[in-house]
Design a protein around this motif. Structure first.
Motif, mmCIF file in Angstrom:
data_model
loop_
_atom_site.group_PDB
_atom_site.id
_atom_site.type_symbol
_atom_site.label_atom_id
_atom_site.label_comp_id
_atom_site.label_asym_id
_atom_site.label_seq_id
_atom_site.Cartn_x
_atom_site.Cartn_y
_atom_site.Cartn_z
ATOM 1 N N VAL A 587 43.022 10.902 3.104
ATOM 2 C CA VAL A 587 41.635 10.758 3.280
ATOM 3 C C VAL A 587 40.573 11.685 2.823
ATOM 4 C CG1 VAL A 587 39.581 9.971 5.052
ATOM 5 C CG2 VAL A 587 41.741 9.345 5.584
ATOM 6 N N SER A 588 39.728 11.218 1.731
ATOM 7 C CA SER A 588 38.966 12.206 1.198
ATOM 8 C C SER A 588 37.358 11.585 1.223
ATOM 9 C CB SER A 588 39.113 12.428 -0.075
ATOM 10 O OG SER A 588 38.898 11.305 -1.019
ATOM 11 N N LEU A 589 36.437 12.487 1.230
ATOM 12 C CA LEU A 589 34.923 11.863 1.270
ATOM 13 C C LEU A 589 34.153 12.385 0.095
ATOM 14 C CD1 LEU A 589 34.088 13.353 4.984
ATOM 15 C CD2 LEU A 589 34.959 11.150 4.279
ATOM 16 N N GLU A 590 33.066 11.513 -0.417
ATOM 17 C CA GLU A 590 32.264 11.600 -1.367
ATOM 18 C C GLU A 590 30.784 11.307 -0.768
ATOM 19 O OE1 GLU A 590 30.913 10.492 -5.750
ATOM 20 O OE2 GLU A 590 32.460 9.339 -4.973
ATOM 21 N N LEU A 591 29.972 12.426 -0.857
ATOM 22 C CA LEU A 591 28.729 12.360 -0.302
ATOM 23 C C LEU A 591 27.626 12.070 -1.628
ATOM 24 C CD1 LEU A 591 26.484 11.992 1.887
ATOM 25 C CD2 LEU A 591 26.497 14.592 1.691
ATOM 26 N N ILE A 592 27.104 10.825 -1.777
ATOM 27 C CA ILE A 592 26.292 10.532 -2.938
ATOM 28 C C ILE A 592 24.865 11.137 -2.815
ATOM 29 C CG2 ILE A 592 25.301 8.367 -4.227
ATOM 30 C CD1 ILE A 592 28.394 8.634 -3.924
ATOM 31 N N GLN A 593 24.456 11.747 -3.879
ATOM 32 C CA GLN A 593 23.282 12.604 -4.129
ATOM 33 C C GLN A 593 22.073 11.733 -3.639
ATOM 34 O OE1 GLN A 593 22.524 15.701 -4.537
ATOM 35 N NE2 GLN A 593 20.258 15.058 -3.972
ATOM 36 N N PRO A 594 21.210 11.879 -2.708
ATOM 37 C CA PRO A 594 20.008 11.046 -2.477
ATOM 38 C C PRO A 594 18.948 11.129 -3.742
ATOM 39 C CG PRO A 594 20.359 12.293 -0.650
ATOM 40 C CD PRO A 594 21.322 12.829 -1.836
ATOM 41 N N ALA A 595 18.519 9.721 -3.928
ATOM 42 C CA ALA A 595 17.491 9.900 -5.250
ATOM 43 C C ALA A 595 16.200 9.948 -4.690
ATOM 44 C CB ALA A 595 17.800 8.449 -5.675
ATOM 45 N N VAL A 596 15.735 9.935 -3.583
ATOM 46 C CA VAL A 596 14.489 10.143 -3.293
ATOM 47 C C VAL A 596 14.387 11.100 -2.042
ATOM 48 C CG1 VAL A 596 13.745 7.695 -3.750
ATOM 49 C CG2 VAL A 596 14.637 8.267 -1.372
ATOM 50 N N PRO A 597 13.286 11.834 -1.780
ATOM 51 C CA PRO A 597 13.089 12.780 -0.734
ATOM 52 C C PRO A 597 13.011 12.116 0.717
ATOM 53 C CG PRO A 597 10.892 12.367 -1.897
ATOM 54 C CD PRO A 597 11.994 11.512 -2.469
ATOM 55 N N LEU A 598 13.156 12.981 1.544
ATOM 56 C CA LEU A 598 13.027 12.758 2.979
ATOM 57 C C LEU A 598 11.772 13.256 3.413
ATOM 58 C CD1 LEU A 598 14.229 11.976 5.811
ATOM 59 C CD2 LEU A 598 15.200 14.166 6.007
ATOM 60 N N VAL A 599 10.903 12.402 3.998
ATOM 61 C CA VAL A 599 9.664 12.985 4.215
ATOM 62 C C VAL A 599 9.558 13.342 5.662
ATOM 63 C CG1 VAL A 599 8.479 11.547 2.384
ATOM 64 C CG2 VAL A 599 8.692 10.473 4.650
ATOM 65 N N LYS A 600 8.426 14.267 5.919
ATOM 66 C CA LYS A 600 8.233 14.517 7.386
ATOM 67 C C LYS A 600 8.062 13.292 8.406
ATOM 68 C CE LYS A 600 6.057 19.152 6.906
ATOM 69 N NZ LYS A 600 5.156 19.900 7.436
ATOM 70 N N ASN A 601 8.685 13.176 9.436
ATOM 71 C CA ASN A 601 8.564 12.040 10.332
ATOM 72 C C ASN A 601 8.996 10.519 9.741
ATOM 73 O OD1 ASN A 601 7.225 12.832 12.706
ATOM 74 N ND2 ASN A 601 5.349 12.747 11.761
ATOM 75 N N GLY A 602 10.042 10.851 8.751
ATOM 76 C CA GLY A 602 10.869 9.971 8.075
ATOM 77 C C GLY A 602 12.338 9.833 8.436
ATOM 78 N N LYS A 603 12.977 8.998 7.768
ATOM 79 C CA LYS A 603 14.429 9.057 7.869
ATOM 80 C C LYS A 603 14.898 8.682 6.673
ATOM 81 C CE LYS A 603 14.769 4.170 9.597
ATOM 82 N NZ LYS A 603 15.184 3.373 10.732
ATOM 83 N N ALA A 604 16.317 8.691 6.573
ATOM 84 C CA ALA A 604 17.055 8.236 5.345
ATOM 85 C C ALA A 604 18.520 7.921 5.780
ATOM 86 C CB ALA A 604 16.920 9.411 4.354
ATOM 87 N N ASP A 605 19.003 7.339 4.898
ATOM 88 C CA ASP A 605 20.578 6.938 4.965
ATOM 89 C C ASP A 605 21.290 7.493 3.988
ATOM 90 O OD1 ASP A 605 20.098 5.475 7.542
ATOM 91 O OD2 ASP A 605 20.004 3.648 6.393
ATOM 92 N N LEU A 606 22.274 8.162 4.200
ATOM 93 C CA LEU A 606 23.092 9.121 3.253
ATOM 94 C C LEU A 606 24.054 8.081 3.012
ATOM 95 C CD1 LEU A 606 22.683 12.808 4.510
ATOM 96 C CD2 LEU A 606 21.522 11.811 2.768
ATOM 97 N N LEU A 607 24.536 7.919 1.744
ATOM 98 C CA LEU A 607 25.782 6.932 1.579
ATOM 99 C C LEU A 607 26.798 7.820 1.479
ATOM 100 C CD1 LEU A 607 26.974 4.465 0.910
ATOM 101 C CD2 LEU A 607 26.175 4.688 -1.711
ATOM 102 N N VAL A 608 28.017 7.446 2.157
ATOM 103 C CA VAL A 608 29.189 8.202 2.133
ATOM 104 C C VAL A 608 30.274 7.376 1.850
ATOM 105 C CG1 VAL A 608 30.847 9.626 3.505
ATOM 106 C CG2 VAL A 608 28.522 9.777 4.168
ATOM 107 N N ARG A 609 30.987 7.713 0.763
ATOM 108 C CA ARG A 609 32.328 6.831 0.242
ATOM 109 C C ARG A 609 33.652 7.438 0.774
ATOM 110 N NH1 ARG A 609 29.953 6.272 -6.018
ATOM 111 N NH2 ARG A 609 28.588 4.589 -5.449
#
Length: 849
Positions: A587-609
């Motif tokens: 098993v190995s992991l690759e974390l995809i670089q987010p293309a947009v910022p994470l804003v204060k009081n915001g959320k984001a979904d990090l894509l993991v392969r």
């Protein structure tokens, strides 16, 4: 899931004893290799010894890995996956004391244990003889015979089982010396508090010992035989407990038993004439040469040299601590019982002295520039002295105003910080907390400038455990470790430097930012990296000036837990971290670089392969090991067996710093089926990526909502756009109560207000509903920046009942007035008035005369 070391309480006469049950419980789970009982628990310097190492998960064991590299393995034989027979070679110059070791398998390193090196040859307790298990030595009648050498000593390797009392018969001539010392809790295996005594043939105790300032919970004593005859040395658990884990090394002989050095410290590479205090035969002197470097990491951290003094060519069984410092060393002045002491000591300095009698106090005048800041650190108990050291600082003027003081901030000893007052000097008062004194009450203080200092350490992934304190990197894969940075007087950015990584291992570590508790280190192993382990060194430097070394690793590993509440009794400390290369994992992991910022009081979904080799059977659970300040994440995400991509949700608070952070996603890989044999769960990591925390692009201030059941309403929000965006944003109303709905809205950067039509059913729940949130998705380059607005409230009331005309109520009946009862006297008066008004009353016929 790993089972931690745990303890079972047994009802024993007079006490509750803590039974160490780790070795019995560990086989129930698939965990990292774990070391249980080691027999014998130590060996003589310059010897070759066969050791039986028991534990769990020793599948494909490769070596006994001693972290300091001093003790060498000559041979290793796997009896099964739970026992190893090892031949060890202890060099002639091996330092006395504990040596840290682990079992290295192809799949990982075990938990930490220690192996103790001593000065005497060893024999084994007869009860531990597996060929004759019925042999006992629990009474003076069945005591094991021991012939103590005329010079030196002998070490007995034994075990105290439940309610066990091990007895050893020693013949002594009148006046002949017998010294006894035991290593038990300091073997770092179980909370074994030993008790030793010496009895004569009549059964009378002539000497006994439980705890000692030099020995912690271990014991030491020395006695001269009052008469010729047989004497019996007994050892037991202090509360008559015990179990198979209560191993000991019992030293018997004619060796000296000093506990304090005078002076108690000196400078590196100097030769010091030391007077050794506390021996039964009185004080004695010897010269010691202080080395430039410490042979063991624990001494490097504490700056305490462990010295085994020799008397008449005989080495002591136990070490006496000796402080090593580069500060100028001076002794207290002769007349210093009052604050008007005449001698002056310029700071920085180390000063030592002795509280010679009860109620004794020593005063030292420290010269230091006005306004300069100094750390005043005391040593007493840590040097084997019985003193309960107390330090107080005073102004150097007529009033001697107290500045500060301390009793035990430095562990058992004292530590205080002093700012030098305007006199350009201050007074330090040294005393015992209980106003005691005597020939053994030695003290040592160091006055140093307060300077920037950084200490690095790895937090365990589970409290009161040794879990995940170092990286185990699969070939062709990565592993991450969290490093905490404890800072003193430094707020800049830190950079981590490393040395001595195993061949084929590289390291990547983002700088330690101010305001963050630490950072993480990602270790990567080449596909052809040899299976091995090495002790890596780490140092923290000023990122702006890498020539300024501010500190390094000071890792404390919890070895023993005991009462109360599994409190750590013993730590083993090191300045280096083991790094191991282990077999590949599928098993190995690759974390995809987010293309947009994470804003204060915001959320984001990090894509993991998640790449899984064909045929892999097991579980993969993701986790977010390092959370920058103000950034939160889910506690974990399970990867479905049929999925190769998952998202990991993260969020930012309104206090998240506006800057760029490096993050990783790690995973715990748990094997199942045939591949799980000898394969513990292992942690792997993705490569680091950067996330940027930014100010929100849009703000929506929602008004409170109010309606009745069955009545539709609207939520109105005022739109503010601090950063213009292109395209259309989507607003969603979240947190609405059951049986109420609102459709998403579309608005643009020019919008000033939005209105959410809300449908409310007739049976929607009535009441106040908090946490109604507006979530806004702002487009940017084909991606969505998710904002979450401040929560508002939605109130739903029940409709008022319809009005009905009421029938007029009849007037209530008037209450009848009751006639007042007239007394006989009043009646006569009424009659009299009637007669006077109407004339005489005519006699009625038949009336009485």
């Amino acid at each position: 899931m790993a089972i931690k070391r745990r303890y079972i309480f047994l009802n024993l006469p007079g006490a509750l004893f803590l039974l160490y049950g780790f070795w019995l419980l560990a086989p129930l789970c698939m965990a990292a290799p774990a070391i249980g009982p080691v027999s014998p628990a130590g060996a003589m310097r310059g010897s070759e010894v066969e050791v039986l190492v028991s534990g769990t998960n020793f599948h494909e064991a490769q070596e006994i890995f001693f972290e300091d590299g001093i003790i060498q393995q000559k041979n290793i034989e796997a009896i099964n996956d739970k026992q190893l027979k090892v031949t060890l070679v202890v060099p002639d110059d091996a330092p006395f004391g504990n040596h840290r070791f682990r079992v290295r398998t192809k799949k990982g390193l075990s938990t930490l244990r220690t192996f103790r090196v001593g000065p005497f040859p060893q024999v084994t307790e007869i009860e531990t003889n597996t060929s004759n298990p019925k042999t006992k030595n629990n009474t003076p009648d069945t005591a094991q015979d021991i012939q103590v050498p005329e010079t030196g000593g002998l070490t007995i390797s034994g075990v105290v089982r439940q309610e066990d009392v091990d007895c050893y018969r020693v013949p002594l001539e009148r006046g002949q010396r017998l010294s006894v010392a035991v290593d038990a809790v300091r073997l770092n295996y179980t909370p074994f508090d030993p008790y030793i005594d010496v009895i004569n043939e009549a059964g009378f105790v002539i000497a006994a010992s439980d705890d000692h300032p030099l020995m912690e919970q271990d014991a030491i004593l020395a006695v001269n035989a009052p008469e010729s005859g047989n004497y019996f040395v007994r050892i037991r658990e202090s509360a008559y407990g015990g179990n198979a884990a209560c191993s000991y090394l019992l030293h018997l002989g004619r060796f000296p038993t000093p506990s304090v050095a005078l002076p108690p410290g000196g400078n590196p590479e100097s030769e010091v004439l030391v007077k050794w205090l506390g021996d039964l035969a009185g004080e004695f002197e010897s010269k010691i040469k202080i080395p430039k470097k410490f042979a063991q990491a624990s001494s490097e951290i504490s700056k305490l040299l462990s010295i085994h003094p020799e008397r008449d060519g005989v080495t002591s069984a136990e070490a006496v601590p000796f402080r090593v410092t580069s500060l100028p060393v001076s002794r207290e002045s002769d007349a210093n019982d009052l604050p008007d002491v005449q001698s002056r000591v310029p700071a920085p300095a180390a000063i030592w002295g002795l509280l010679e009698k009860e109620n004794d106090t020593d005063w030292i005048r420290i010269e230091a520039p006005k306004g300069s800041k100094w750390s005043v650190k005391g040593y007493g108990r840590r040097l084997g002295s019985p003193i309960d050291l107390t330090l107080n600082a005073y102004r150097d003027n007529e009033k001697h105003t107290r500045i500060t003081g301390n009793d035990d901030s430095g562990g058992p000893d004292s530590l205080m910080n002093v700012t030098s007052p305007e006199e350009g000097s201050f007074l330090v008062r040294v005393s015992d907390h209980q106003k005691r004194g005597g020939d053994m009450f030695v003290w040592w203080i160091e006055v140093e400038p307060i300077v920037p200092l950084v200490k690095l350490s790895v937090p365990p992934s589970q409290t009161k455990s040794q879990n995940d304190l170092f990286p185990q990197v699969p070939r062709g894969n990565r592993a991450a470790v969290i490093l905490n940075a404890s800072r003193s007087n430094f707020s800049g950015e830190l950079k981590l430097l490393s040395e001595n990584l195993p061949k084929g291992i590289s390291m990547e570590c983002p700088n330690f930012r101010n305001g963050a508790p630490g950072s993480f280190v990602v270790f990567s192993a080449a596909e052809d990296a040899p299976l091995s382990a090495a002790m890596a060194e780490y140092s923290a430097v000023d990122a702006a000036d890498q020539t300024k070394v501010l500190g390094g690793l000071e890792q404390g590993t919890e070895m023993i837990h005991g009462n109360p509440n599994r409190t750590p009794w013993r730590y083993s400390r090191s300045t280096e971290m083991p790094v191991a290369v282990v077999e590949e994992v599928p098993v190995s992991l690759e974390l995809i670089q987010p293309a947009v910022p994470l804003v204060k009081n915001g959320k984001a979904d990090l894509l993991v392969r998640v790449r899984k080799d064909e045929g892999f059977k097991g579980k993969v659970r993701l986790f977010f090991p390092f959370q920058p300040p103000g950034i939160g994440a889910a506690s974990g995400v399970d990867v479905p067996a049929d999925k190769s991509e998952v998202v990991y949700p993260i969020n930012a608070s309104d206090k998240a710093p506006l800057q760029e952070w490096d993050v990783v996603v790690s995973a715990t890989v748990t094997f199942q089926g045939e591949s799980a044999k000898g394969r513990p769960s292992i942690r792997i990591s993705s490569q680091p990526v950067k996330i940027t925390v930014a100010e929100p692009f849009v703000q929506v201030a929602l008004d409170k909502g109010m309606t009745e059941q069955g009545q539709n309403t609207t939520f109105t929000g005022t739109v503010t756009v601090p950063t213009a965006f292109t395209g259309e944003a989507k607003a969603v109303l979240l947190g609405l109560p059951a049986k109420t709905t609102a459709e998403p809205l579309i608005f643009t950067s020019e919008s000033k207000e939005i209105e959410f039509p809300v449908t409310v059913a007739a049976d929607a729940p009535a009441g106040r509903h908090a946490n109604i949130v507006c979530e806004v998705h702002v487009p940017q380059e084909g991606h969505q920046i998710i904002h979450r607005m401040a929560a508002t409230e939605f109130r739903i009331d029940k409709p008022l009942p319809a009005k009905v005309s009421a029938t007029p109520k009849p007037d209530p009946p008037k209450p009848t007035q009751q006639k007042k009862k007239v007394s006989r006297r009043e009646q006569l008066r009424i009659q009299a008035r009637s007669v006077s008004q109407n004339g005489p009353v005519k006699e009625t016929e038949g009336a009485a005369q």
